[in-house]
Scaffold this active site. Structure first.
Site, PDB file in Angstrom:
ATOM      1  N   HIS A  85       0.867  -1.226  -0.233  1.00 66.05           N
ATOM      2  CA  HIS A  85       0.011   0.235  -0.063  1.00 66.05           C
ATOM      3  C   HIS A  85       0.956   1.416   0.152  1.00 66.05           C
ATOM      4  O   HIS A  85       0.374   2.478  -0.486  1.00 66.05           O
ATOM      5  CB  HIS A  85      -1.345  -0.067   1.164  1.00 66.05           C
ATOM      6  CG  HIS A  85      -0.717   0.467   2.325  1.00 66.05           C
ATOM      7  ND1 HIS A  85      -0.344  -0.408   3.417  1.00 66.05           N
ATOM      8  CD2 HIS A  85      -0.511   1.638   3.023  1.00 66.05           C
ATOM      9  CE1 HIS A  85      -0.141   0.105   4.744  1.00 66.05           C
ATOM     10  NE2 HIS A  85      -0.043   1.462   4.481  1.00 66.05           N
ATOM     11  N   ASP A 221       1.226  -7.741   2.471  1.00 63.45           N
ATOM     12  CA  ASP A 221       1.248  -6.385   2.158  1.00 63.45           C
ATOM     13  C   ASP A 221       2.844  -5.743   2.045  1.00 63.45           C
ATOM     14  O   ASP A 221       3.309  -4.995   2.817  1.00 63.45           O
ATOM     15  CB  ASP A 221       0.715  -5.523   3.354  1.00 63.45           C
ATOM     16  CG  ASP A 221       0.288  -4.036   2.956  1.00 63.45           C
ATOM     17  OD1 ASP A 221       0.663  -3.449   1.792  1.00 63.45           O
ATOM     18  OD2 ASP A 221      -0.580  -3.354   3.756  1.00 63.45           O
ATOM     19  N   SER A 655       3.839   2.454   8.550  1.00 63.92           N
ATOM     20  CA  SER A 655       3.845   1.376   7.734  1.00 63.92           C
ATOM     21  C   SER A 655       5.137   1.120   6.628  1.00 63.92           C
ATOM     22  O   SER A 655       5.560   2.086   6.360  1.00 63.92           O
ATOM     23  CB  SER A 655       2.698   1.772   6.377  1.00 63.92           C
ATOM     24  OG  SER A 655       1.349   1.336   7.178  1.00 63.92           O
TER      25      SER A 655
HETATM   26  N1  ARG Z   1      -5.156   1.218   7.517  1.00 57.85           N
HETATM   27  C1  ARG Z   1      -3.943   1.062   6.889  1.00 57.85           C
HETATM   28  C2  ARG Z   1      -3.243   2.604   6.922  1.00 57.85           C
HETATM   29  O1  ARG Z   1      -3.728   3.183   7.672  1.00 57.85           O
HETATM   30  C3  ARG Z   1      -3.896   0.534   5.652  1.00 57.85           C
HETATM   31  C4  ARG Z   1      -4.544   1.269   4.632  1.00 57.85           C
HETATM   32  C5  ARG Z   1      -4.457   0.889   3.175  1.00 57.85           C
HETATM   33  N2  ARG Z   1      -5.352  -0.481   2.959  1.00 57.85           N
HETATM   34  C6  ARG Z   1      -6.579  -0.258   2.478  1.00 57.85           C
HETATM   35  N3  ARG Z   1      -7.423  -1.340   2.586  1.00 57.85           N
HETATM   36  N4  ARG Z   1      -7.287   0.885   2.377  1.00 57.85           N
HETATM   37  O2  ARG Z   1      -2.428   3.024   6.267  1.00 57.85           O
HETATM   38  N1  ASP Z   2      -1.522   1.850   7.896  1.00 53.36           N
HETATM   39  C1  ASP Z   2      -0.634   2.705   8.517  1.00 53.36           C
HETATM   40  C2  ASP Z   2       0.463   3.262   7.682  1.00 53.36           C
HETATM   41  O1  ASP Z   2      -0.041   3.217   6.610  1.00 53.36           O
HETATM   42  C3  ASP Z   2      -0.194   2.050   9.815  1.00 53.36           C
HETATM   43  C4  ASP Z   2      -1.052   2.427  10.992  1.00 53.36           C
HETATM   44  O2  ASP Z   2      -1.818   3.520  11.012  1.00 53.36           O
HETATM   45  O3  ASP Z   2      -1.017   1.748  11.903  1.00 53.36           O
HETATM   46  O4  ASP Z   2       1.101   3.945   8.191  1.00 53.36           O
END
Ligand code: ARG
Ligand code: ASP
Length: 720
Positions: A85, A221, A655
């Site tokens: 991502h 990921d 991330s």
């Molecule tokens: N929750 C994670 C973050 O805040 C991953 C976001 C990307 N994945 C998604 N399915 N939208 O970055």
């Molecule tokens: N998904 C988040 C990121 O892209 C990580 C988190 O907020 O725990 O950095």
């Protein structure tokens, strides 16, 4: 389990105010603050192995990836791991109908196939230095906030100028502990970063938004890039003749895996946390601001979902918008629930009560701290309606695509209003808008936006008092949803900004005369009303209040550190390199429900469901599962582990961070947090906060067995 318990006890004793797993620590201070505790938890290396300026250390393998993620070097040829991502934008940009790397994945089989990514950079921290005294030179207590800020800015400019000249690196002074400490960061930014590998989205994004922010998780990921440099091993602009970077250190990758209770740490770039807010602020965010924002986003998601279910084209058009709206929506729900579950506001109130008691009893300098909490209360009381008004302006007003799009044409109105309006500039603006128009209408479905507008405007009117909303809302007949709907339909019927044809006609052969067409458009007029309201009635006061709150926060931080002299404090995240450490651990998300600490490929097969796009399982992966063809990447029981949970305190920006074991070897890549723990940006709860990482063995399995790109693994230093 017994061992784990005694470790927890010990940690509890050592840190009193801090909770096991809590904290994002400055690498250069581990030595004095954390090393003993880390070793008592199982770590077998030293603080000096993690961060050193005298010899190579783990730090030399960690980089800031792009502007929002972390990546790590895993070979002596500058090979990088980050999240799928995090590389998503680049992978998408490299994709076309003939080469759809998002769908099919991408693997460079040799270096000549690696793809350059203009604009992508990675930044490495070279050294860090405490410059608090220098930054605060000449700052006195009788200065106003503005004078203080100016003085520090001047000092910091001098510090960085000198540092740059002396070192040849980039340099920047950054504030820590709410402007109480300042550190000079020397960095180096690499500009030739090439795409090396990415699994297909069905692996790299498996679970998608359905599983986002949740454990148990089965997402592979990760993606791979490589740093290229000039012949002198220094950063250089893209050049076909550049060579792979030879790092001072690269992370060894362990195949030994993780067991419950194991010590782990995360080394990366957390973006922003607010752990030292007063109760008023936590209450405002969790109980007043988030709920409206959640409701408004829920309305949009419901409408998107309804249309997407009936029309595959719409589903694709709105997939990315939906993901963006949903990521924040889900995070806020988790955050508010988490604060409520842990009685976060009450905990903060108790702390404030204790603080004021201490400030009242202790004489000396502390006496002027007694006014702090009441001052916070006053400031937040005034900020609250303004913050909510700003939320509505953003989420309800600008959440309507028509308004958002119409607002982009203000640049033409502004340029034409200039006495010396520049034809060339105008041409550029028009060209830019033509591009934006194509992009906008490619993914615009007007019936959705009409329905969204009716819902958001109704909610706006019902939930915001006349004093805190833009005046255009007052002209709407609010008798019922129907009358609001009539208003919206009339507006959409009249505005040119819902029609690609009309907008293109406007922009073709654009002349000053046509500006009237923009200015007279009813949607444009509304969005100007919205903007005006924000810029004149909201933002000026918000700015003043925020500045006052910042200075209260600075004094409160300092005072807390004085009051709890024997405790350690970690600074809020500020996109600087940090260490979080904890244990591999499952948790109880709800009464009688236990979540184990790891997931396996079995779970992917269990989730397999062709009806749900997010749960489509790749055919080749299914075959590998059937054949149990896991090679050296299986665990002791012969299972293919996919992800694991641990108590490391992480946030956005983490991330892509490596998760390391007691010997400093990479065992996984961090990519998310569990939903029950998303309030950790405000308050950490060791029972509920877990970071989520892909197991490095799954990543290697995908590279080797799935993609046949074993040559990339051969570059790495594997620990068997
Ligand atoms: N929750 C994670 C973050 O805040 C991953 C976001 C990307 N994945 C998604 N399915 N939208 O970055
Ligand atoms: N998904 C988040 C990121 O892209 C990580 C988190 O907020 O725990 O950095």
């Amino acid at each position: 389990m017994k061992k784990l318990f005694s470790v927890l006890l010990l940690v509890g004793l050592l840190t009193k105010g801090l909770l096991a797993g809590e904290g994002m620590w400055i690498p250069m201070l581990l030595n004095s603050l954390n090393e003993k505790e880390m070793q008592s938890m199982g770590m077998r290396i030293t603080a000096d192995d993690i961060y050193s300026v005298n010899h190579s250390s783990l730090k030399d393998a960690i980089v800031l990836f792009g502007r929002g993620c972390t990546a790590e070097i895993v070979s002596d040829q500058g090979l990088l791991f980050t999240n799928h991502h995090c590389g998503y934008g680049e992978i998408q940009k490299q994709s076309s109908l003939e080469h759809d790397y998002l769908t099919n994945g991408f693997w460079a089989m040799n270096k000549s196939e690696e793809l350059p990514n203009p604009g992508l950079t990675v930044t490495m921290l070279m050294e860090m230095e405490d410059v608090t005294d220098l930054a605060l030179t000449g700052v006195t207590n009788d200065m106003t906030e503005a004078q203080r800020k100016d003085k520090i800015a001047v000092n910091n400019k001098a510090i960085t100028d000198k540092a740059k000249e002396r070192s040849g690196f980039d340099a920047e002074v950054r504030s820590f502990y709410q402007d109480n400490q300042y550190y000079l960061l020397y960095t180096q930014t690499f500009k030739d970063i090439r795409l090396v590998g990415a699994p297909p989205s069905v692996i790299g994004k498996f679970g998608g938004d359905t599983d986002n922010w949740m454990w148990p998780r089965h997402t592979g990921d990760f993606s791979m890039f490589r740093i290229y440099v000039g012949k002198d091993n220094k950063p250089a602009d893209y050049n076909a003749g550049n060579i792979p970077y030879k790092p001072a250190y690269h992370l060894p990758v362990s195949l030994k895996g993780v067991e419950e209770g194991d010590f782990t740490f995360v080394y990366g770039y957390p973006a922003r946390t607010s752990e030292y807010l007063p109760s008023y602020a936590v209450d405002l965010i969790a109980e007043k601001s988030n709920p409206h924002r959640i409701n408004l986003r829920q309305s949009r998601l419901d409408i998107y979902g309804k249309y997407a279910a009936n029309d595959p084209k719409v589903r694709i058009q709105y997939a990315s918008k939906d993901a963006g709206v949903a990521n924040g929506w889900k995070k806020m729900i988790g955050e508010s629930k988490g604060i409520e579950r842990m009685n976060g506001v009450e905990i903060k109130q108790t702390e404030e009560f204790e603080f004021t008691k201490w400030a009242t009893i202790s004489k000396s300098e502390a006496t002027n701290y007694t006014g702090l909490i009441p001052a916070f209360e006053k400031a937040y009381l005034r900020l609250e309606p303004l913050k909510i008004a700003a939320d509505f302006q953003m989420e309800a007003g600008m959440g309507i695509e028509l308004f958002n799009f119409a607002s982009k044409f203000k640049v033409l109105v502004d340029e034409s209003a200039k006495a010396n309006a520049d034809g060339k500039k105008m041409e550029e603006l028009v060209k830019n808008l033509q591009n934006q128009t194509t992009t906008f209408f490619k993914d615009y479905h007007q019936p959705i936006d009409r329905e969204v507008a009716t819902e958001l405007i109704s909610y706006y009117i019902q939930n915001q008092s006349v004093d805190f909303r833009p005046t255009f809302l007052n002209s709407i007949n609010t008798q019922s949803k129907n009358t609001i709907n009539d208003y919206v339909n009339k507006l959409f019927d009249k505005s040119i900004f819902v029609s690609e044809e009309a907008v293109n006609a406007l922009l073709t052969d654009f002349t000053m005369k046509k500006v009237k067409k923009i200015v007279n458009d009813p949607a444009y007029q509304i969005v100007m009303n919205l903007k005006d309201f924000s810029e004149k009635q909201i933002q000026p006061s918000v700015k003043v209040l925020n500045s006052a709150i910042d200075s209260l926060q600075r004094v409160y931080m300092k005072a807390q550190m004085e009051m709890r002299k024997d405790e350690r404090f970690y600074p809020d995240a500020n996109f600087s390199l940090r260490i979080a450490y904890g244990n591999v651990e499952g948790f109880y998300p709800a009464d009688a429900v236990y979540y184990d600490y790891y997931t396996t490929l079995d779970g992917i097969i269990e989730k397999d469901n062709p009806e749900i796009l997010d749960y489509k399982v790749d055919d080749k992966l299914k075959q590998l599962y059937k054949d149990k063809d896991f090679g050296r990447f299986a665990d002791k029981e012969g299972k293919m582990r996919v992800a694991f949970a641990a108590t490391n305190h992480t946030t956005g920006g983490n991330s892509g961070s490596p998760v390391l074991n007691a010997d400093g070897q990479m065992i996984g890549i961090n990519f998310d947090r569990c939903w029950e723990g998303t309030m950790s940006d405000l308050m950490y709860d060791p029972k509920m906060c877990r970071n989520i990482s892909a197991d490095v063995r799954y990543m290697l399995f995908i590279i080797d067995k799935y993609a046949g790109a074993g040559h990339l693994i051969d570059e790495m230093t594997l620990i068997q």
